[in-house]
Design an enzyme around this catalytic site. Sequence first.
Site, PDB file in Angstrom:
ATOM      1  N   PRO A   2      33.797  28.845  48.712  1.00  0.00           N
ATOM      2  CA  PRO A   2      34.080  28.625  47.280  1.00  0.00           C
ATOM      3  C   PRO A   2      35.584  28.707  47.008  1.00  0.00           C
ATOM      4  CG  PRO A   2      32.388  30.319  47.588  1.00  0.00           C
ATOM      5  CD  PRO A   2      32.968  30.021  48.937  1.00  0.00           C
ATOM      6  N   GLU A   3      36.115  27.718  46.323  1.00  0.00           N
ATOM      7  CA  GLU A   3      37.531  27.692  45.960  1.00  0.00           C
ATOM      8  C   GLU A   3      37.644  27.879  44.441  1.00  0.00           C
ATOM      9  OE1 GLU A   3      39.594  24.318  47.649  1.00  0.00           O
ATOM     10  OE2 GLU A   3      38.217  24.221  49.344  1.00  0.00           O
TER      11      GLU A   3
END
Length: 262
Positions: A2-3
């Site tokens: 996840p960014e």
Amino acid sequence: MPELPEVETVVRTLRPAIVGRRILNAEFRQLRVLRGSAQDTMEALAGRKIKSIERHGKFIAIKLDKGFLVVHLGMTGKLLVNAEQTKWTHAIFTLDRGMLHYDDQRQFGRIEYGDELPARVAALGPEPLEVSLPEFTRRVKERKSPIKAVLLNQAVVRGVGNIYADEALFRAGVHPKRASAALGKDRIERIYNAMREVLAEAIESRGSSVSNYVDADGRKGSFQQAHRVYRRTGEACLKCGGVIKRIVLAQRGTHFCGTCQR
Ligand code: ZN
């Protein structure tokens, strides 16, 4: 992993469910995901009220009436509201209304409680959606590494990871291997605008679900459908029809078009 857009989506979905709630009990089933002592953390969290939740790059900071609960989702971490328990549910927070679970298949994520934000979170670079162009330019110009590696460096800007670095550089028309210090004003401005555009659009689409990413309500994002280069190795460039290439840069698979990106 996840960014920024995925973590932002998790924070936005958690906010209405947990802010104002009180933590009645915290339980840790897999200590690898916890920094610090389980006993101390459980004692510190019991009875605490949740005041706010904010994102710092890829970190989630839950501010309590005393101290902070900080979560990094690692590769496959999920914070889920009122979800079914699975064999990967490693932490369970019982709230005065509802439950919050931390699930993590690969266990690279971390949960940490402290009186203050941890030093490594406080030391991160500015938010890419808040940093000014002159500040971004200064930060990029002082690095000698390839621009792709610089965008991934959380001390330069916080929250950009592999997907959004590749997508931003494609939109900017800049080759990922270009030395940051030698970049001209024009290229830096194109990268700055492309980075902000791609992050904003991805938040709008509730993130990219490339591996098992879901938000706090268990819903997937849809931005993976809008990727132009990321994991499109061998496919046709959407702009010029050439072939999307993959190289390894800063130990990460890097996707780009050698014709459109110079
Ligand atoms: Zn192309």
